[in-house]
Enzyme design. Structure first.
Site, PDB file in Angstrom:
ATOM      1  N   HIS A 133       0.901  -1.166  -0.142  1.00  0.00           N
ATOM      2  CA  HIS A 133       0.108   0.038   0.108  1.00  0.00           C
ATOM      3  C   HIS A 133       0.800   1.195   0.084  1.00  0.00           C
ATOM      4  O   HIS A 133       0.565   2.012  -0.948  1.00  0.00           O
ATOM      5  CB  HIS A 133      -0.916  -0.096   1.167  1.00  0.00           C
ATOM      6  CG  HIS A 133      -1.744   1.070   1.403  1.00  0.00           C
ATOM      7  ND1 HIS A 133      -3.096   0.995   1.264  1.00  0.00           N
ATOM      8  CD2 HIS A 133      -1.404   2.472   2.016  1.00  0.00           C
ATOM      9  CE1 HIS A 133      -3.632   2.365   1.501  1.00  0.00           C
ATOM     10  NE2 HIS A 133      -2.643   3.075   2.207  1.00  0.00           N
ATOM     11  N   GLU A 134       1.930   1.371   0.882  1.00  0.00           N
ATOM     12  CA  GLU A 134       2.816   2.352   0.954  1.00  0.00           C
ATOM     13  C   GLU A 134       3.815   2.598  -0.308  1.00  0.00           C
ATOM     14  O   GLU A 134       3.897   3.682  -0.710  1.00  0.00           O
ATOM     15  CB  GLU A 134       3.650   2.557   2.286  1.00  0.00           C
ATOM     16  CG  GLU A 134       2.769   2.280   3.506  1.00  0.00           C
ATOM     17  CD  GLU A 134       1.669   3.568   3.641  1.00  0.00           C
ATOM     18  OE1 GLU A 134       1.866   4.466   3.089  1.00  0.00           O
ATOM     19  OE2 GLU A 134       0.611   3.195   4.423  1.00  0.00           O
ATOM     20  N   ILE A 135       4.049   1.355  -0.785  1.00  0.00           N
ATOM     21  CA  ILE A 135       4.858   1.490  -1.831  1.00  0.00           C
ATOM     22  C   ILE A 135       4.036   2.078  -3.184  1.00  0.00           C
ATOM     23  O   ILE A 135       4.650   2.890  -4.052  1.00  0.00           O
ATOM     24  CB  ILE A 135       5.705   0.208  -2.281  1.00  0.00           C
ATOM     25  CG1 ILE A 135       6.727  -0.064  -1.294  1.00  0.00           C
ATOM     26  CG2 ILE A 135       6.300   0.383  -3.729  1.00  0.00           C
ATOM     27  CD1 ILE A 135       7.490  -1.378  -1.401  1.00  0.00           C
TER      28      ILE A 135
END
Length: 165
Positions: A133-135
């Site tokens: 999700h963060e990448i």
């Protein structure tokens, strides 16, 4: 440092590709501190530098309130399993709505630490989903981009209602 204001949906900066970090030193450490302080302030699991308006490939994650912070600079997924898992996701940049997202269940990813040393790590389950999700955010892929058009439209309607309440 104090928490910084969040970049909120539909700000176009949430769809921009974040630049790789090239300088490791005090400025990077200060940025990580700002991301961390903001993560704590908004009670997030993960937060990126773009969430606070800085287009740099920096992720800070804390999987639970008792967990230590984890810092990933220039993270990249190196391998993703064909097996998938579905988890509920959301974003502090789009508060009030969540939806189930299907992603690879296991990943191997590479990243640098604050000193610039390179590492590889594996993750599975919800941790793998959080890292992906963060990448994605660093790659300019906002989490709702992973939804079908119909689910995204329904979610945007729900989000619109939360903003008008």
């Amino acid at each position: 440092m104090p928490a910084r204001p969040l970049v909120l949906f539909p700000d176009p900066r949430l769809s921009h590709l974040a630049a790789p970090v090239e300088a490791f030193g005090p400025d990077l450490s200060a940025l990580v501190t700002d991301v961390w302080d903001t993560l704590l302030d908004v009670s997030a699991i993960g937060l990126t530098a773009p969430h606070i308006g800085v287009p740099a490939r920096v992720v800070v994650i804390r999987m639970s309130p008792e967990a230590e912070r984890r810092v990933y600079v220039n993270p990249v997924v190196l391998w993703a399993s064909p097996e998938t898992a579905t988890h509920e996701e959301g974003s502090v940049s789009m508060p009030g709505v969540r939806e189930r997202i299907t992603r690879p269940a296991h990943i191997r990813f590479g990243y640098s630490d604050l000193e610039g040393a390179e590492h590889e790590q594996t993750a599975e389950g919800f941790e793998a989903a959080a890292i992906q999700h963060e990448i994605d955010q660093l790659d300019g892929v906002f989490w709702i981009d992973r939804l079908s058009r119909l689910k995204r439209e329904r979610l945007l309607k729900r989000f619109g209602k939360t903003k008008s309440d």
